[in-house]
Write a protein that holds these residues in place. Structure first.
Motif, mmCIF file in Angstrom:
data_model
loop_
_atom_site.group_PDB
_atom_site.id
_atom_site.type_symbol
_atom_site.label_atom_id
_atom_site.label_comp_id
_atom_site.label_asym_id
_atom_site.label_seq_id
_atom_site.Cartn_x
_atom_site.Cartn_y
_atom_site.Cartn_z
ATOM 1 N N UNK A 123 0.902 -1.346 -0.058
ATOM 2 C CA UNK A 123 -0.009 -0.117 0.144
ATOM 3 C C UNK A 123 0.980 1.116 -0.107
ATOM 4 N N UNK A 124 0.362 2.283 -0.591
ATOM 5 C CA UNK A 124 0.966 3.698 -0.560
ATOM 6 C C UNK A 124 0.734 4.252 0.912
ATOM 7 N N UNK A 125 2.013 4.704 1.390
ATOM 8 C CA UNK A 125 1.804 5.615 2.710
ATOM 9 C C UNK A 125 1.981 6.719 2.357
ATOM 10 N N UNK A 126 2.498 7.170 1.518
ATOM 11 C CA UNK A 126 2.829 8.598 1.113
ATOM 12 C C UNK A 126 2.245 9.059 -0.507
ATOM 13 N N UNK A 127 1.188 9.795 -0.727
ATOM 14 C CA UNK A 127 0.769 10.075 -2.192
ATOM 15 C C UNK A 127 0.753 11.762 -2.307
ATOM 16 N N UNK A 128 1.558 12.030 -3.042
ATOM 17 C CA UNK A 128 1.630 13.678 -3.284
ATOM 18 C C UNK A 128 1.491 13.763 -4.664
ATOM 19 N N UNK A 129 0.256 14.605 -4.847
ATOM 20 C CA UNK A 129 -0.386 14.939 -6.244
ATOM 21 C C UNK A 129 -0.237 16.385 -6.700
ATOM 22 N N UNK A 130 0.362 16.877 -7.699
ATOM 23 C CA UNK A 130 0.457 18.295 -8.114
ATOM 24 C C UNK A 130 0.760 19.201 -7.062
ATOM 25 N N UNK A 131 1.733 18.864 -6.180
ATOM 26 C CA UNK A 131 1.743 19.814 -4.867
ATOM 27 C C UNK A 131 2.811 20.879 -5.204
ATOM 28 N N UNK A 132 2.315 22.057 -4.945
ATOM 29 C CA UNK A 132 3.079 23.112 -4.944
ATOM 30 C C UNK A 132 2.966 23.826 -3.447
#
Ligand SMILES: Nc1ncnc2c1ncn2[C@@H]1O[C@H](COP(=O)(O)OP(=O)(O)OP(=O)(O)O)[C@@H](O)[C@H]1O
Ligand SMILES: [Mg+2]
Length: 111
Positions: free
Chosen positions: A2-11
């Protein structure tokens, strides 16, 4: 896994700066993985680490775009102190975090 960290298009832009410290970051980290983030001075490594343990935006003022999800929850949705039980940061100068001269006293301080 499983993913523990998921960062999307983060600025993230600190309030007092002209350009963002982090721009359109996409990153996912799986449970159990050991990940190193490298880059030159000022490239945003610390800003990224703070973004994953809630110091940003909690303790810093700035403008955020995109999402940072840690253990299945957006960092903003954690109650104060809740995320810090799951994710921690050791500062660049670890010695500045010490409060005492002995290990025993240091552990006692935390408790
Ligand atoms: N509290 C702050 N307020 C305003 N700007 C900041 C702040 N902290 C960092 N910055 C700026 O954000 C950018 C990223 O800095 P950051 O400290 O995250 O980089 P770094 O990769 O950790 O650098 P280093 O290798 O020196 O530790 C830099 O342009 C820095 O000047
Ligand atoms: Mg740094």
């Amino acid at each position: 896994m499983s993913k523990v960290i998921e960062i999307n298009d983060y600025s993230w832009k600190y309030i007092n700066t002209k350009s963002p410290a982090l721009k359109k970051i996409n990153l996912s980290i799986e449970e159990g993985s050991f990940v190193g983030i490298i880059g030159p001075n000022g490239s945003g490594k610390t800003t990224l680490a703070y973004s994953m343990d809630g110091l940003i935006p909690g303790q810093y003022n700035g403008i955020k775009h995109g999402t940072v999800n840690v253990f299945g929850k957006e960092v903003e949705d954690y109650k104060t102190g809740e995320l810090q039980r799951l994710a921690g940061v050791v500062f660049s100068d670890p010695e500045s975090q010490f409060t005492a001269m002995t290990v025993e006293d240091e552990l006692g301080f935390g408790m």
